[in-house]
Design a protein around this motif. Sequence first.
Motif, PDB file in Angstrom:
ATOM      1  N   ASN A 175      11.008  37.202  77.292  1.00  0.00           N
ATOM      2  CA  ASN A 175      11.774  37.983  78.104  1.00  0.00           C
ATOM      3  C   ASN A 175      11.277  38.775  79.038  1.00  0.00           C
ATOM      4  N   ALA A 176      12.062  39.340  80.138  1.00  0.00           N
ATOM      5  CA  ALA A 176      11.811  40.037  80.978  1.00  0.00           C
ATOM      6  C   ALA A 176      10.586  41.088  80.961  1.00  0.00           C
ATOM      7  N   ARG A 177      11.238  41.817  79.566  1.00  0.00           N
ATOM      8  CA  ARG A 177      10.263  42.780  79.595  1.00  0.00           C
ATOM      9  C   ARG A 177       8.711  42.509  79.332  1.00  0.00           C
ATOM     10  N   GLN A 178       8.577  41.464  78.482  1.00  0.00           N
ATOM     11  CA  GLN A 178       7.163  40.944  78.270  1.00  0.00           C
ATOM     12  C   GLN A 178       6.697  40.422  79.358  1.00  0.00           C
ATOM     13  N   LYS A 179       7.328  39.566  80.308  1.00  0.00           N
ATOM     14  CA  LYS A 179       6.634  39.132  81.425  1.00  0.00           C
ATOM     15  C   LYS A 179       6.343  40.087  82.465  1.00  0.00           C
ATOM     16  N   GLN A 180       7.158  41.351  82.601  1.00  0.00           N
ATOM     17  CA  GLN A 180       6.751  42.173  83.345  1.00  0.00           C
ATOM     18  C   GLN A 180       5.333  43.163  83.047  1.00  0.00           C
TER      19      GLN A 180
END
Length: 454
Positions: free
Chosen positions: A389-394
């Motif tokens: 997800n975007a959290r992990q990617k960030q």
Amino acid sequence: MASTVAAIATGSAPGGIGVIRISGERAVAIAAEVFSPMDGSSLCDMKGYRAKYGHIVLDGEQADNAVALIFRAPKSYTGEDVAELSVHGGLLMVQKTLEAVLKAGAAPAGPGEFTKRAFLNGKLDLTQAESVAELIAAEGEQSLKASYHALQGALSRAVNGVLEKLLDTSALMAAWVDYPDEEIPALSYEELTATLSECQTALQALLNRYDNGQTVTKGVTTAIVGRPNVGKSSLMNMLTRTDKSIVTHIEGTTRDIVEENIRLGGMVLRLMDTAGLRDSQDLVEAIGIQKAYQALEEAQLVLAVFDASQPLDEYDRELMEKCRGKKAVAVINKTDLTPLLDTAIVEAAFEKTVSISAKFDEGLDSLSAAVSELLGVANFDTAAPLLANARQKQHCERAYESLCEALDGAAAGVTFDALNVMIDSAADELLALTGKKATTEVVENIFKNFCVGK
């Protein structure tokens, strides 16, 4: 956090079995208030990983046959004592059993309460906890497998492998800077650069897989586009295996977008059957055509449909032009009819072209293969670590950027104490990714999107 919580762990529809899950220090004692073993024994005396057959007792009367499962801390899903009561799956029976459990002293569990307790008690890290929600929401085969491997720790192991190298390097550098008089092995810039480069490469590999991973796990918005009567609705029906879209020989039959999710080659496509592209004086159809152009613009994948029995016209050529630079498959339909289409022109305009007969349900395997290859998931390894997800990617991006800064600094001869600040920054981002340094707000935000009972 309430000491003992309970919730229905099965779906909100009638079924063969309904499960009420209880977790906390009084879980077994509360279950014993509601469940009476057939052999007359006490649940409170049971060891973990044991089951008892008996009755649910409501207001002093036996109300249903049931099975009680007991799991003892710390060897349970949540890391706490857990009791699960399996009753017949009628909605009323399940709800009455939960009400009795709550009356006996349990508090209602919040969304994701059991998985959050597993995280807080060290049974899962945050990436594994997030994979539970992904596993429940999975619609495609590849998504299901990828979520399962994430739950087993595929991403955690990859991130922790990088993190261990960074923390070891940081500790050595800090010791060398803070205790220059001690006999601490010197760390050369060459050794430092080699370690940081290795970590950078590992994070870059995770980031490179992100887009394909999202395609596999979240599905792809897919627009079926073409001029009237090329067979868009027939293709929609072939893909959905239903009569989802109305099919007639009359131009302008489809006036609004028809949507449906389907599985194709292990992936999920979020299909949109659109109005035929043409000029229309009909107000309603004109609105539908405008929506079709919008869907064409916004879709992640376009299935551009052409009629094999008709020569190209201006709308076909316009469609080919609008598909330039997009992920689009040319679908040449009606191959069962006499060919009049110049397929060479179509093939030159698209990376992938397939021929089908939607009327006779031919060509689906070729279309599936073309879509998989175009989206880059034909040989997707679901067992490989994947940012979900975007959290992990960030967090991964920030860690990668800090490593880039550290490598640039090392090349410029920046002092070790300054480089260590950059390395610590990268490590902090990875600790936040796995949840070892996640804030309370982040944790609450993640679990509020879970279903109650998991």
